[in-house]
Design a protein around this motif. Structure first.
Motif, PDB file in Angstrom:
ATOM      1  N   TYR A 325       0.726  -1.277  -0.168  1.00 16.76           N
ATOM      2  CA  TYR A 325      -0.065  -0.040   0.197  1.00 16.76           C
ATOM      3  C   TYR A 325       1.231   1.174   0.146  1.00 16.76           C
ATOM      4  CZ  TYR A 325      -3.942  -2.866   0.852  1.00 16.76           C
ATOM      5  OH  TYR A 325      -5.333  -3.421   0.880  1.00 16.76           O
ATOM      6  N   VAL A 326       0.550   2.299  -0.625  1.00 17.05           N
ATOM      7  CA  VAL A 326       1.960   3.181  -1.302  1.00 17.05           C
ATOM      8  C   VAL A 326       0.925   4.578  -1.203  1.00 17.05           C
ATOM      9  CG1 VAL A 326       3.294   4.521  -2.254  1.00 17.05           C
ATOM     10  CG2 VAL A 326       2.847   1.766  -2.631  1.00 17.05           C
ATOM     11  N   SER A 327       0.911   5.890  -0.183  1.00 14.26           N
ATOM     12  CA  SER A 327       0.662   6.802   0.213  1.00 14.26           C
ATOM     13  C   SER A 327       0.208   8.058  -1.445  1.00 14.26           C
ATOM     14  CB  SER A 327       1.364   8.194   0.846  1.00 14.26           C
ATOM     15  OG  SER A 327       1.204   8.500   1.058  1.00 14.26           O
ATOM     16  N   SER A 328      -1.128   8.139  -1.752  1.00 14.13           N
ATOM     17  CA  SER A 328      -1.741   8.825  -2.754  1.00 14.13           C
ATOM     18  C   SER A 328      -0.235   9.730  -3.042  1.00 14.13           C
ATOM     19  CB  SER A 328      -2.773   8.588  -3.518  1.00 14.13           C
ATOM     20  OG  SER A 328      -3.126   9.807  -1.456  1.00 14.13           O
ATOM     21  N   ALA A 329       0.190   9.815  -1.752  1.00 12.18           N
ATOM     22  CA  ALA A 329       1.113  11.655  -2.294  1.00 12.18           C
ATOM     23  C   ALA A 329       1.972  11.652  -2.804  1.00 12.18           C
ATOM     24  CB  ALA A 329       1.686  11.854  -0.854  1.00 12.18           C
ATOM     25  N   ILE A 330       2.752  10.115  -2.547  1.00 14.57           N
ATOM     26  CA  ILE A 330       3.387   9.568  -3.274  1.00 14.57           C
ATOM     27  C   ILE A 330       3.615   8.752  -4.761  1.00 14.57           C
ATOM     28  CG2 ILE A 330       5.100   7.733  -3.296  1.00 14.57           C
ATOM     29  CD1 ILE A 330       6.606   9.698  -1.218  1.00 14.57           C
ATOM     30  N   LEU A 331       2.540   8.353  -4.870  1.00 14.94           N
ATOM     31  CA  LEU A 331       1.690   8.026  -6.706  1.00 14.94           C
ATOM     32  C   LEU A 331       1.621   9.510  -7.508  1.00 14.94           C
ATOM     33  CD1 LEU A 331      -0.608   4.758  -5.486  1.00 14.94           C
ATOM     34  CD2 LEU A 331       1.754   5.141  -6.735  1.00 14.94           C
ATOM     35  N   ARG A 332       1.628  10.808  -6.438  1.00 11.84           N
ATOM     36  CA  ARG A 332       1.183  12.169  -7.100  1.00 11.84           C
ATOM     37  C   ARG A 332       2.449  12.752  -7.831  1.00 11.84           C
ATOM     38  NH1 ARG A 332      -2.419  13.055  -3.589  1.00 11.84           N
ATOM     39  NH2 ARG A 332      -1.553  14.279  -2.878  1.00 11.84           N
ATOM     40  N   GLY A 333       3.250  11.939  -6.946  1.00  9.79           N
ATOM     41  CA  GLY A 333       4.836  12.801  -7.323  1.00  9.79           C
ATOM     42  C   GLY A 333       4.937  14.109  -5.822  1.00  9.79           C
ATOM     43  N   ARG A 334       4.572  13.591  -5.090  1.00 14.34           N
ATOM     44  CA  ARG A 334       4.235  14.768  -4.069  1.00 14.34           C
ATOM     45  C   ARG A 334       4.766  14.232  -2.948  1.00 14.34           C
ATOM     46  NH1 ARG A 334       4.160  17.478  -7.639  1.00 14.34           N
ATOM     47  NH2 ARG A 334       2.329  18.407  -8.656  1.00 14.34           N
ATOM     48  N   LYS A 335       6.288  13.397  -2.267  1.00 16.92           N
ATOM     49  CA  LYS A 335       6.807  12.919  -1.725  1.00 16.92           C
ATOM     50  C   LYS A 335       6.417  13.653  -0.306  1.00 16.92           C
ATOM     51  CE  LYS A 335      11.198  10.568  -0.123  1.00 16.92           C
ATOM     52  NZ  LYS A 335      12.386   9.631  -0.805  1.00 16.92           N
ATOM     53  N   ALA A 336       7.236  14.939  -0.334  1.00 21.34           N
ATOM     54  CA  ALA A 336       6.670  15.728   0.888  1.00 21.34           C
ATOM     55  C   ALA A 336       5.586  15.916   1.748  1.00 21.34           C
ATOM     56  CB  ALA A 336       7.466  17.474   0.302  1.00 21.34           C
ATOM     57  N   GLU A 337       4.332  15.721   0.822  1.00 20.05           N
ATOM     58  CA  GLU A 337       3.287  15.815   1.670  1.00 20.05           C
ATOM     59  C   GLU A 337       2.251  14.092   1.641  1.00 20.05           C
ATOM     60  OE1 GLU A 337       0.553  17.185  -1.431  1.00 20.05           O
ATOM     61  OE2 GLU A 337       1.957  19.046  -1.671  1.00 20.05           O
ATOM     62  N   ALA A 338       3.825  13.146   1.982  1.00 21.26           N
ATOM     63  CA  ALA A 338       3.075  11.645   2.673  1.00 21.26           C
ATOM     64  C   ALA A 338       3.100  11.986   3.573  1.00 21.26           C
ATOM     65  CB  ALA A 338       4.415  10.810   1.854  1.00 21.26           C
ATOM     66  N   GLY A 339       2.726  10.668   4.591  1.00 19.69           N
ATOM     67  CA  GLY A 339       2.735  10.616   5.883  1.00 19.69           C
ATOM     68  C   GLY A 339       3.817  10.098   6.621  1.00 19.69           C
ATOM     69  N   SER A 340       4.262  10.164   7.832  1.00 22.72           N
ATOM     70  CA  SER A 340       5.120   9.339   8.597  1.00 22.72           C
ATOM     71  C   SER A 340       5.267   7.693   8.090  1.00 22.72           C
ATOM     72  CB  SER A 340       4.854   9.334   9.951  1.00 22.72           C
ATOM     73  OG  SER A 340       4.011   8.104  10.047  1.00 22.72           O
ATOM     74  N   VAL A 341       3.946   6.884   7.108  1.00 21.70           N
ATOM     75  CA  VAL A 341       4.424   5.730   6.839  1.00 21.70           C
ATOM     76  C   VAL A 341       3.842   6.372   5.483  1.00 21.70           C
ATOM     77  CG1 VAL A 341       3.859   3.076   6.189  1.00 21.70           C
ATOM     78  CG2 VAL A 341       3.376   4.638   9.498  1.00 21.70           C
ATOM     79  N   ALA A 342       4.720   5.752   4.347  1.00 27.24           N
ATOM     80  CA  ALA A 342       4.493   5.771   2.707  1.00 27.24           C
ATOM     81  C   ALA A 342       4.591   4.975   2.431  1.00 27.24           C
ATOM     82  CB  ALA A 342       5.608   6.684   2.176  1.00 27.24           C
ATOM     83  N   ARG A 343       4.793   3.609   2.594  1.00 28.04           N
ATOM     84  CA  ARG A 343       4.609   2.266   1.611  1.00 28.04           C
ATOM     85  C   ARG A 343       5.110   1.040   3.381  1.00 28.04           C
ATOM     86  NH1 ARG A 343       9.327  -0.365  -1.855  1.00 28.04           N
ATOM     87  NH2 ARG A 343       8.094  -1.194  -3.438  1.00 28.04           N
TER      88      ARG A 343
END
Length: 513
Positions: A325-343
């Motif tokens: 499961y991957v944070s949608s922020a990562i999938l949108r190319g917005r790594k800085a907006e991801a939470g403390s657990v991104a994957r």
């Protein structure tokens, strides 16, 4: 000695004015001024009754009377609630509203505070039933006029669009609006062509978003009073998908789901546009297949601790397939907006939640994992220390909240869920068959008299139990293949028909054996 007559108590009069369009507002003496002057003259004529004009203006320039979303009207209602107004004065009733339903709400608000309402050009008395009837008739005609005007505008817009004319709205990137027409902006047009060209080369929204960020390409910049509509922000998936599907760029205008040749010039040639549409459709189809076959039990329910949805994903290495499961922020190319657990590992996460739910809610082992998640989990928020589960009413717990201690595993520890799929059994298929045979045995041994009684014991709907029982009647060859992992790779629970063929031979053919 004659006594002087008592003075009438002062009545504070609020004048409300409204104009539907911006036309004429730039004049020194406009429609709002004319309305206010007429209302002030009327109030002066009632000075002997103690009427007095409030200095506070309540003007709504360029606001429709079809709804109550008007700043000055809201201010007026707020002042009425605060007890600052005794009489509301308007030029005509339709200045206050053109909707019968909205007027009923306003009258109710006025009556609650004993507020008088006066339209200076329309004499009536709202304290009598005949006066209220007259008022409602006038409002009915005002509403009819508004709806008739709306229909005329819609018809005119539709006719203009069919002729390819620009009728206003948000100007897309690559164009400028001049003399009610779309004109190409050369600098922005080159940006549009770059985006289309790069999508064809990269064939991925994720890579395209990163590429546009690197090039400093953002949405169209506009000068509006509302900041959030000013644009100039980085592209994300949704706006980018809309952008690439916009047929305006091939010189067309749309209305009602149909497109017509436009008066404006195209920025992108038809061949390039068609190629992009083909790639978009192909990508959507692939994503739908991946999602349907991913078996992601928490899809749409798992979020990181910054509110981003955790989407199912996978990777393959040396013939092994790993689920995440991957944070949608990562999938949108917005790594800085991801939470403390991104994957996180999908299988590990799902099993931890399922085991905790079974233990805390005392769920029968016969209930399938998918049903545990589907029936009892409304939402799960994942942080580096805990998973906070919001349960459904079916969980029957007081707070509807569960917290499970959590320690994030490294991505490399993800569980292998498909390695040499030709000899690996599907856990879901095996569980469905075992459960169906257990239920069938309970019914045959008279442990339960009916399917309804069995369904009640496992807290499932009888219809679902009947559907699941079909797995106990699969052909022996099919059952053996599933238990040993020899089933076709395309076979899943969803692909087993609800009504199975009667003969085992037909079953095997239907299921791809």
């Amino acid at each position: 000695m004659a006594s002087s007559s008592p003075k009438n108590p002062a009545l504070r009069c609020a004048i409300y004015t409204r104009k539907s369009t911006e036309h004429g507002l730039e004049l020194e003496f406009n429609s709002l001024d004319a309305q206010r002057e007429a209302c002030e003259a009327y109030i002066k004529s009632q000075a002997s009754l103690g009427w007095k004009v409030l200095p506070q203006p309540y003007d709504d320039p360029a606001f429709s009377g079809g709804n109550l979303e008007r700043p000055a009207l809201k201010k007026l209602l707020k002042d009425i609630e605060a007890g600052k107004v005794d009489v509301v004065v308007v030029y005509k009733i339709d200045r206050l509203t053109r909707s019968l339903a909205d007027f009923a709400k306003l009258v109710e608000a006025f009556d609650a505070r004993s507020i008088s309402f006066v339209a200076v050009t329309q004499q009536f008395n709202t304290t009598t039933s005949m006066g209220r009837l007259t008022l409602n008739v006038l409002l009915s005609f005002a509403q009819f006029e508004r709806e008739l005007s709306s229909e005329r505008v819609r018809d005119k817009v539709a006719a203009s669009r069919r002729k390819g004319k620009w009728t206003g709205g948000t100007v897309p990137l690559g164009y400028e609006a001049r003399d009610k027409k779309l004109v190409i902006n050369p600098t922005e047009a080159e940006t549009v062509r770059t985006i289309f060209r790069r999508y064809i080369e990269l064939q991925s929204f994720g890579r395209l978003v990163a590429d546009l960020d690197k090039r400093g390409i953002v949405t169209k910049r506009r000068n509006t009073k509302v900041k959030k509509f000013n644009g100039g922000i980085p592209f994300t998936y949704g706006p980018l998908a809309h952008f690439l599907k916009n047929r305006i760029y091939v010189g067309e205008t749309g209305h009602g789901g149909k497109w017509y040749p436009g008066e404006h010039k195209a920025i992108v040639d038809q061949k390039t546009f068609d190629k992009v549409q083909g790639l978009l459709k192909s990508g959507i189809h692939k994503r739908m297949i991946k999602r349907s076959e991913s078996g992601a039990l928490l899809m749409g329910k798992l979020f990181d601790d910054r509110g981003n949805a955790m989407s199912p994903s996978f990777s393959s290495k040396n013939g092994a397939r790993y689920r995440f499961y991957v944070s949608s922020a990562i999938l949108r190319g917005r790594k800085a907006e991801a939470g403390s657990v991104a994957r996180v590992s999908a299988t590990n996460t799902e099993q931890r939640l399922i085991n905790a739910l079974r233990q805390r809610l005392k769920i029968d082992q016969a209930v399938m994992d998918a049903d545990v998640i589907g029936s009892y989990v409304a939402r799960a928020d994942l942080s580096s220390r805990a998973v906070k589960i919001s349960t459904t009413p079916a969980a029957k717990i007081r707070s509807n909240q569960l917290s499970i201690p959590w320690q994030v595993c490294q991505p490399s520890s993800a569980t292998i869920i498909e390695a040499n799929s030709e000899c690996q059994p599907s856990a879901k298929l095996v569980q469905a068959i075992v459960r169906a045979h257990a239920w069938l045995r309970d019914l045959q041994s008279d442990k339960f008299d009916t399917v309804e009684a069995l369904a009640a014991s496992v807290e499932l709907h009888p219809k679902l139990v009947r559907q699941e029982l079909r797995h106990a009647f699969l052909a022996p060859a099919v059952t053996k293949a599933i238990l040993t992992g020899g089933q076709p790779s395309a076979l899943s629970l969803a692909r087993i028909p609800k009504t199975l063929p009667l003969t085992w031979l037909e079953q095997c053919r239907a299921l791809g054996f």
